[in-house]
Design a protein around this motif. Structure first.
Motif, mmCIF file in Angstrom:
data_model
loop_
_atom_site.group_PDB
_atom_site.id
_atom_site.type_symbol
_atom_site.label_atom_id
_atom_site.label_comp_id
_atom_site.label_asym_id
_atom_site.label_seq_id
_atom_site.Cartn_x
_atom_site.Cartn_y
_atom_site.Cartn_z
ATOM 1 N N VAL A 120 45.143 30.959 26.186
ATOM 2 C CA VAL A 120 46.043 32.053 26.667
ATOM 3 C C VAL A 120 47.497 31.881 26.689
ATOM 4 O O VAL A 120 47.706 30.774 27.311
ATOM 5 C CB VAL A 120 45.784 32.687 27.946
ATOM 6 C CG1 VAL A 120 46.267 33.725 28.262
ATOM 7 C CG2 VAL A 120 43.933 32.728 28.269
ATOM 8 N N HIS A 146 39.586 42.173 32.918
ATOM 9 C CA HIS A 146 40.195 41.058 33.588
ATOM 10 C C HIS A 146 40.659 41.233 34.798
ATOM 11 O O HIS A 146 41.267 42.278 35.269
ATOM 12 C CB HIS A 146 41.224 40.243 32.617
ATOM 13 C CG HIS A 146 41.952 39.275 33.211
ATOM 14 N ND1 HIS A 146 41.823 38.007 32.691
ATOM 15 C CD2 HIS A 146 42.927 39.097 34.116
ATOM 16 C CE1 HIS A 146 42.677 37.138 33.318
ATOM 17 N NE2 HIS A 146 43.316 37.894 34.336
ATOM 18 N N GLU A 168 39.284 32.887 32.614
ATOM 19 C CA GLU A 168 40.622 32.390 32.185
ATOM 20 C C GLU A 168 40.889 31.446 33.529
ATOM 21 O O GLU A 168 40.939 31.879 34.548
ATOM 22 C CB GLU A 168 41.817 33.489 32.121
ATOM 23 C CG GLU A 168 43.354 32.731 31.852
ATOM 24 C CD GLU A 168 44.235 33.828 32.259
ATOM 25 O OE1 GLU A 168 45.422 33.629 31.866
ATOM 26 O OE2 GLU A 168 44.010 34.758 33.144
ATOM 27 N N HIS A 195 48.915 36.647 26.586
ATOM 28 C CA HIS A 195 49.023 37.009 27.971
ATOM 29 C C HIS A 195 50.004 38.018 28.205
ATOM 30 O O HIS A 195 50.646 38.799 27.273
ATOM 31 C CB HIS A 195 49.090 35.900 28.647
ATOM 32 C CG HIS A 195 50.213 35.003 28.592
ATOM 33 N ND1 HIS A 195 51.552 35.457 28.651
ATOM 34 C CD2 HIS A 195 50.285 33.592 28.611
ATOM 35 C CE1 HIS A 195 52.430 34.615 28.764
ATOM 36 N NE2 HIS A 195 51.813 33.320 28.634
ATOM 37 N N CYS A 226 39.749 35.692 36.403
ATOM 38 C CA CYS A 226 40.739 34.623 36.393
ATOM 39 C C CYS A 226 40.405 33.651 37.553
ATOM 40 O O CYS A 226 40.449 34.285 38.729
ATOM 41 C CB CYS A 226 41.973 35.581 36.622
ATOM 42 S SG CYS A 226 43.540 34.452 36.864
ATOM 43 N N GLN A 281 38.595 29.850 28.767
ATOM 44 C CA GLN A 281 40.052 30.213 28.133
ATOM 45 C C GLN A 281 41.238 29.573 29.162
ATOM 46 O O GLN A 281 41.176 29.957 30.150
ATOM 47 C CB GLN A 281 40.448 31.951 27.983
ATOM 48 C CG GLN A 281 39.381 32.484 27.367
ATOM 49 C CD GLN A 281 39.577 32.301 25.824
ATOM 50 O OE1 GLN A 281 38.778 31.991 24.806
ATOM 51 N NE2 GLN A 281 40.915 32.763 25.344
ATOM 52 N N GLU A 296 36.198 39.234 32.158
ATOM 53 C CA GLU A 296 36.661 37.791 32.269
ATOM 54 C C GLU A 296 37.385 37.495 33.701
ATOM 55 O O GLU A 296 37.945 38.738 34.033
ATOM 56 C CB GLU A 296 37.934 37.970 31.205
ATOM 57 C CG GLU A 296 38.690 36.472 31.274
ATOM 58 C CD GLU A 296 39.831 36.393 30.299
ATOM 59 O OE1 GLU A 296 39.518 36.057 29.151
ATOM 60 O OE2 GLU A 296 40.928 36.660 30.523
#
Length: 220
Positions: free
Chosen positions: A93, A200, A29, A123, A10, A57, A8
């Motif tokens: 999230v 992540h 994310e 989170h 960000c 997300q 994932e």
């Protein structure tokens, strides 16, 4: 060698979303204002990210600062979840704490209820909560699918001992996803040492996600 890996990324701008897609990320994310540790992105940003064809997300965080929210802020977050769903996001999230540092179960229950049918990540509010083992059980009972955490350390690499423990305690009931300070050099080490299969990171270069860094982790 990790048999199963979900990366994932960000992303706080559309350039980063495009790079994550090009690099082969499995999910993003989406947020804005990384300098403030991430805030809820705009409707237009959500819609464009969804249109790029990746699972999105959406971070639901109405302001910077602590994770204690009043009634109006919770109502705002519920509306943001509703709009994220309408715009095609696959998940949200979320996170909220009480003044004593425990999980705010009432708020999370309301937010998770609004997000029913979506994928839910709790989170890094977890990283400043008290009694992490108890908090993990609460987060699981509230219906969250994933916990993003550094293991209550400055970086996920430093948090490996708690991350490993959380993976063991979770027993497959929730995915523990290490995050914070993740890069192409340490991602596999973190996964190997913790037993996690999701990870992540923002994987940025010159302020934006770098597609080649994403590929390095995916193909590593």
């Amino acid at each position: 060698m990790i048999q199963k890996l979900t990366l994932e990324v960000c992303c706080a701008d559309l350039q980063s979303v495009r790079a994550a897609v090009e690099g082969g990320a499995h999910r993003i994310e989406l947020c804005q204002a990384l300098a403030l540790d991430g805030l809820t992105p705009s409707a237009g940003m959500i819609e464009q990210a969804v249109d790029m064809g990746i699972h999105v997300q959406v971070l639901i965080r109405p302001r910077e600062g602590n994770f204690m929210y009043d009634r109006d802020e919770v109502s705002c977050m519920q509306r943001d979840i509703r709009h994220a769903r309408e715009l095609g996001a696959g998940g949200v999230v979320i996170g909220a704490l009480r003044p004593d540092g425990s999980i705010d179960e009432e708020t999370i229950r309301r937010l998770a209820g609004e997000a029913e049918g979506m994928n839910i990540t709790f989170h890094r509010a977890f990283d400043v909560c008290v009694r992490p083992e108890e908090a993990l059980e609460q987060i699981i009972s509230l219906g969250c699918h994933r916990l993003l955490t550094s293991g209550q350390a400055a970086t996920a690499e430093q948090g490996i001992p708690l991350l490993r423990k959380l993976v063991k305690l979770s027993a497959g009931r929730i995915s523990i996803m290490p995050g914070a300070g993740v890069n192409a050099q340490n991602a596999r080490h973190i996964l190997d040492q913790t037993g996690a299969y999701e990870i992540h990171g923002s994987l940025r270069n010159n302020g934006h996600t770098d597609a080649e860094l994403v590929r390095t982790i995916i193909n590593g």
